[in-house]
Write a protein that holds these residues in place. Structure first.
Motif, mmCIF file in Angstrom:
data_model
loop_
_atom_site.group_PDB
_atom_site.id
_atom_site.type_symbol
_atom_site.label_atom_id
_atom_site.label_comp_id
_atom_site.label_asym_id
_atom_site.label_seq_id
_atom_site.Cartn_x
_atom_site.Cartn_y
_atom_site.Cartn_z
ATOM 1 N N ARG A 43 0.834 -1.199 0.000
ATOM 2 C CA ARG A 43 0.000 0.000 0.000
ATOM 3 C C ARG A 43 0.872 1.254 0.000
ATOM 4 N NH1 ARG A 43 -2.895 -1.304 4.033
ATOM 5 N NH2 ARG A 43 -2.121 0.114 5.646
ATOM 6 N N TRP A 44 1.945 1.222 0.793
ATOM 7 C CA TRP A 44 2.873 2.357 0.833
ATOM 8 C C TRP A 44 3.525 2.578 -0.524
ATOM 9 C CZ3 TRP A 44 8.205 2.187 0.016
ATOM 10 C CH2 TRP A 44 8.899 3.387 0.277
ATOM 11 N N LEU A 45 3.942 1.477 -1.164
ATOM 12 C CA LEU A 45 4.595 1.580 -2.469
ATOM 13 C C LEU A 45 3.633 2.117 -3.527
ATOM 14 C CD1 LEU A 45 7.105 1.086 -4.193
ATOM 15 C CD2 LEU A 45 6.290 -1.267 -4.567
ATOM 16 N N LEU A 46 2.386 1.673 -3.488
ATOM 17 C CA LEU A 46 1.394 2.149 -4.454
ATOM 18 C C LEU A 46 1.175 3.652 -4.294
ATOM 19 C CD1 LEU A 46 -0.770 1.542 -6.631
ATOM 20 C CD2 LEU A 46 -2.389 1.146 -4.757
ATOM 21 N N HIS A 47 1.025 4.111 -3.066
ATOM 22 C CA HIS A 47 0.799 5.531 -2.827
ATOM 23 C C HIS A 47 2.016 6.360 -3.217
ATOM 24 C CE1 HIS A 47 -2.508 4.538 0.352
ATOM 25 N NE2 HIS A 47 -2.937 4.445 -0.891
ATOM 26 N N LEU A 48 3.213 5.838 -2.939
ATOM 27 C CA LEU A 48 4.437 6.537 -3.321
ATOM 28 C C LEU A 48 4.536 6.647 -4.842
ATOM 29 C CD1 LEU A 48 7.188 7.805 -2.615
ATOM 30 C CD2 LEU A 48 8.166 5.475 -2.682
ATOM 31 N N ALA A 49 4.280 5.539 -5.512
ATOM 32 C CA ALA A 49 4.345 5.537 -6.979
ATOM 33 C C ALA A 49 3.335 6.518 -7.563
ATOM 34 C CB ALA A 49 4.083 4.124 -7.502
ATOM 35 N N TYR A 50 2.147 6.544 -6.997
ATOM 36 C CA TYR A 50 1.111 7.461 -7.487
ATOM 37 C C TYR A 50 1.552 8.913 -7.312
ATOM 38 C CZ TYR A 50 -3.110 10.290 -7.403
ATOM 39 O OH TYR A 50 -4.014 11.278 -7.624
ATOM 40 N N ARG A 51 2.057 9.245 -6.138
ATOM 41 C CA ARG A 51 2.452 10.635 -5.875
ATOM 42 C C ARG A 51 3.572 11.080 -6.809
ATOM 43 N NH1 ARG A 51 2.042 8.906 -0.487
ATOM 44 N NH2 ARG A 51 4.315 8.777 -0.331
ATOM 45 N N ASN A 93 6.744 4.900 -19.005
ATOM 46 C CA ASN A 93 8.070 4.264 -19.005
ATOM 47 C C ASN A 93 8.917 4.682 -17.809
ATOM 48 O OD1 ASN A 93 8.555 6.911 -19.717
ATOM 49 N ND2 ASN A 93 10.093 6.421 -21.280
ATOM 50 N N THR A 94 8.262 5.125 -16.735
ATOM 51 C CA THR A 94 9.013 5.536 -15.551
ATOM 52 C C THR A 94 9.377 4.308 -14.719
ATOM 53 O OG1 THR A 94 7.072 5.763 -14.131
ATOM 54 C CG2 THR A 94 7.655 7.664 -15.504
ATOM 55 N N ILE A 95 10.221 4.526 -13.736
ATOM 56 C CA ILE A 95 10.564 3.428 -12.826
ATOM 57 C C ILE A 95 9.333 2.946 -12.074
ATOM 58 C CG2 ILE A 95 11.193 5.022 -10.955
ATOM 59 C CD1 ILE A 95 13.326 2.966 -10.110
ATOM 60 N N TRP A 96 8.376 3.878 -11.861
ATOM 61 C CA TRP A 96 7.147 3.515 -11.140
ATOM 62 C C TRP A 96 6.253 2.632 -12.001
ATOM 63 C CZ3 TRP A 96 8.509 4.441 -6.551
ATOM 64 C CH2 TRP A 96 9.319 5.543 -6.261
ATOM 65 N N ASP A 97 6.356 2.798 -13.307
ATOM 66 C CA ASP A 97 5.632 1.882 -14.198
ATOM 67 C C ASP A 97 6.227 0.487 -14.119
ATOM 68 O OD1 ASP A 97 3.629 3.562 -15.724
ATOM 69 O OD2 ASP A 97 5.440 4.720 -16.069
ATOM 70 N N ARG A 98 7.541 0.415 -14.151
ATOM 71 C CA ARG A 98 8.191 -0.899 -14.101
ATOM 72 C C ARG A 98 7.936 -1.599 -12.773
ATOM 73 N NH1 ARG A 98 12.148 2.104 -16.910
ATOM 74 N NH2 ARG A 98 13.398 2.449 -15.033
ATOM 75 N N LEU A 99 7.924 -0.826 -11.683
ATOM 76 C CA LEU A 99 7.746 -1.421 -10.363
ATOM 77 C C LEU A 99 6.287 -1.736 -10.033
ATOM 78 C CD1 LEU A 99 10.191 0.732 -8.200
ATOM 79 C CD2 LEU A 99 10.486 -1.655 -8.890
ATOM 80 N N VAL A 100 5.364 -0.862 -10.483
ATOM 81 C CA VAL A 100 3.986 -0.943 -9.995
ATOM 82 C C VAL A 100 2.945 -0.995 -11.114
ATOM 83 C CG1 VAL A 100 2.223 0.193 -8.575
ATOM 84 C CG2 VAL A 100 4.635 0.291 -7.888
ATOM 85 N N PHE A 101 2.988 -0.014 -12.016
ATOM 86 C CA PHE A 101 1.831 0.238 -12.873
ATOM 87 C C PHE A 101 1.775 -0.569 -14.165
ATOM 88 C CE2 PHE A 101 2.070 4.479 -10.610
ATOM 89 C CZ PHE A 101 1.010 4.196 -9.770
#
Length: 731
Positions: A409-417, A431-439
């Motif tokens: 949950r923390w990672l999802l909120h961090l990625a969203y922000r 193509n961000t790091i948040w896409d690779r990790l989460v989205f």
């Protein structure tokens, strides 16, 4: 007030857009009229114009970074129409204040759409049907599709005694390739199509067929065919049935005999095409722009469907306004749209037409909603149309997977922000790091190539819209409209990351707000009933003159019944309904007073107030129960009461959660029994209730002098209780 086509040249509008002019070029010219007068804005807009062109070999679907709306001033999205402060138009029309009716000189009717698509695609892929056996897509090129349309068109005229510009043909089918074939075949000879749906009851199909005096109906399944045969006596004008599917193996001798016994004649699509090939009509009866194209029945606000009369000009104007409003995100030859929303309504129809006109591709999934998630991975669409309920479900599924895991949950909120920072700068990235990790997992659920989602039918929650724009990494445009104006009349601009509104007017209409004194809405304050005018506004309701005059005034304004207000940035926000009718999240209309008048017949109920809104999929109710009557049932119903009900406080009546509250269960079940006995659908029944001990009275401001519920007052009085009821349902 209306122009026939338009292109900005040196600040003026010429009479046509030729095929070498892209919407991107047009949008870059018009965006300068929306932009702040700074040099940087001009250069940004210029750089965007060379990045995406209609016939580019590079597809927009693989672009990981897109810069939206460069040069646009999102603080000023609509302007007064001809200096009238009440009437507003898109800022894109600032140069001339003239509405669009069509976009291309050679496409003024629905009959001309595929010809341009053929040219744009260079006879590329056109229609695709998902094959459940091979789990692949069966593709058909533009020339193949157009040839079949011609054969079907000529066969229909020969076999069914239908008259161009006069006769109507019903289509009773889910979305499929053959639906599109027969629809556009009808346009070739100026026949009017009548989509038929039966989601509101088994007699709706016969009602539509009788009012439209349909002699010919096309069906796609044996179930629908047999439904007509079972109610044959209700179809007073019907003579011919068409088996719509290309595969006619299901049409057995037994089926043909059943049809003959009912006095009908049955033809398969193959037989119609063969007849058309043997009896070619060399001069098509081509429609004019003012000829009728569709009578599209809408459930509207009552159980009786209303036939919305739409001309070719109405529909082409709507397609034009959407394409121009989308600017550089409009459909291109490289796009694939998946057909999900029903073609029985206009939203999906005009969306597909906007793809065909640019030479793009449309794929029809199998129709089995349970298989959609798997099939979309193979179809890999770039564009789709959606309703809020679908996107809400995706949003809720994502959060349900992290709800009980603090780290996820923390990672999802961090990625969203972190990723939302790009959205705030009008940048769409995947193509961000948040896409690779989460989205990326979210994006893969759409086939990985999705770049544009258009949302309609009901407002989408701001939180959901904001989150999905980030998570999916694509443009999501939300629109507002009605069948009576073909589709949307407003939509959010590309790159506008703000939520809670439905954008400025499209370029084919004027929107104004008028006073609603009985609800204390004053147009001088920027609040009032939403009225729409322009080439997208319908011609009236079929065979319903009184309802037409109630909805469409003598000056051509469509009275929507919705209450809105203009934000300071020129966007429209929806805040209320003029009448006590609203939509649920899934798009179903609710008439609360009708429901209350039925459910009050429950002996368990003394008074009832039904509540719902467009952000919820279920109804709830505030009820004053008849405690004496329920007390008499307590032993029989095993309520296990600790004290007489009349001695319980209101808090005690509502203290237990819904799942364990036997009193609420008893009342809800009785409401269900009464409702079903009187023809209410499941979505019209409350799923949770609050029990009030004291009667609604005139003295406490909850009833009018005629003892009618004051809906706004009751809603405001029970705001906390309503929130509590929905929270219980969401747990």
């Amino acid at each position: 007030m209306m122009k026939k086509s338009s292109e900005f040249q040196n600040g003026q509008i010429t009479n046509s857009i030729n095929d070498t002019t892209t919407i991107q070029q047009l949008s870059n010219k018009t965006s300068s009229s929306l932009s702040s007068p700074s040099p940087s804005s001009s250069s940004s807009s210029s750089s965007t114009s060379s990045s995406i062109r209609r016939n580019d070999k590079t597809t927009t679907t693989t672009t990981p970074i897109r810069y939206l709306g460069r040069g646009l001033d999102y603080r000023n999205q609509s302007i007064p129409y001809k200096d009238d402060p009440i009437e507003r138009i898109s800022k894109l029309l600032e140069q001339n204040h003239t509405l669009y009716t069509y976009q291309y000189e050679q496409v003024k009717t629905m009959n001309e759409i595929f010809e341009r698509g053929l040219q744009q695609s260079k006879n590329g892929k056109c229609l695709g049907q998902y094959n459940t056996e091979t789990k692949t897509i069966d593709w058909f090129n533009y020339s193949d599709v157009m040839q079949r349309m011609k054969l079907i068109a000529d066969g229909i005229i020969k076999l069914f005694n239908l008259k161009p510009k006069k006769s109507l043909l019903g289509i009773y089918s889910i979305n499929c390739m053959e639906y599109t074939l027969i629809e556009y075949a009808c346009y070739k000879h100026s026949l009017v199509i009548v989509p038929i749906y039966d989601t509101l009851g088994t007699n709706i199909a016969s009602f539509i067929a009788n009012q439209a005096e349909l002699t010919t109906i096309a069906c796609d399944t044996i179930e629908r065919l047999e439904r007509i045969l079972e109610q044959a006596q209700l179809f007073h004008h019907l003579k011919y049935l068409i088996w719509l599917k290309t595969n006619d193996q299901q049409i057995t001798i037994e089926i043909r005999n059943k049809v003959m016994e009912k006095g009908f004649q049955l033809y398969t699509l193959k037989e119609i095409e063969t007849t058309g090939a043997d009896n070619p009509i060399h001069d098509d009866n081509k429609p004019n722009i003012n000829d009728l194209a569709i009578i599209c029945y809408t459930s509207g606000t009552t159980g009786t469907p209303k036939g919305v009369i739409l001309t070719h000009e109405n529909i082409i104007a709507s397609i034009t306004s959407i394409s121009i409003h989308l600017m550089d995100q409009h459909a291109t030859v490289d796009d694939i749209m998946i057909s999900i929303l029903p073609l029985a309504h206009m939203f999906q129809r005009i969306g597909e037409a906007a793809v065909f006109i640019e030479g793009g591709k449309v794929v029809y999934y199998s129709g089995d909603i349970r298989q959609l998630a798997q099939e979309i991975l193979i179809i890999k669409p770039t564009i789709m149309l959606a309703v809020p309920r679908l996107l809400n479900r995706i949003h809720d599924t994502i959060y349900s997977k992290v709800r009980n895991n603090i780290l996820k949950r923390w990672l999802l909120h961090l990625a969203y922000r972190q990723k939302h920072k790009y959205l705030a700068r009008h940048v769409i990235r995947n193509n961000t790091i948040w896409d690779r990790l989460v989205f990326n997992r979210v994006r893969k659920n759409f086939g990985s190539n999705i770049r544009l989602i258009c949302v309609g039918a009901a407002p989408l929650s701001s939180d959901v819209l904001d989150f999905l724009r980030v998570a999916i990494g694509c443009v999501i445009s939300e629109g507002y409209g009605q069948t009576e104006c073909v589709g949307p009349c407003t939509a959010t601009l590309m790159g506008d990351e703000t939520t809670g509104h439905v954008g400025p007017p499209l370029v084919s209409c004027i929107v104004k707000l008028v006073d609603v004194p009985e609800m204390d809405y004053n147009s001088c304050d920027g609040r009032g009933e939403i009225l729409v005018k322009g080439p997208i506004v319908f011609q009236g309701y079929f065979k319903m003159p009184q309802l037409t005059s109630d909805t469409l005034d003598k000056d051509g304004w469509l009275h929507t019944g919705d209450i809105g207000y203009w934000s300071s940035d020129g966007t429209l926000r929806l805040i209320d309904r003029k009448k006590n009718i609203f939509k649920l999240q899934q798009g179903e209309y609710i008439a609360p007073e009708k429901i209350e008048n039925i459910l009050i017949n429950s002996q368990c109920v003394q008074q009832i107030f039904i509540h719902g809104n467009v952000f919820k999929s279920m109804l709830i109710a505030i009820i004053v129960p008849d405690l004496d009557y329920i007390q008499s049932l307590s032993h029989q119903q095993r309520l296990n009461l600790q004290q007489p009900l009349k001695e319980c406080t209101e808090q005690q009546l509502n203290s237990q959660p819904l799942q364990t509250n036997r009193l609420k269960e008893l009342i809800i079940n009785d409401l269900k029994r009464i409702g079903q006995a009187n023809g209410l659908k499941s979505f019209e029944l409350p799923k949770n209730i609050y029990l009030r001990k004291k009667l609604f009275t005139i003295e406490d401001g909850l009833l009018t002098p005629t003892l009618k519920s004051k809906r706004n007052a009751i809603h405001n009085y029970f705001t906390k209780e309503i929130e509590m009821l929905y929270k219980e349902l969401e747990q």
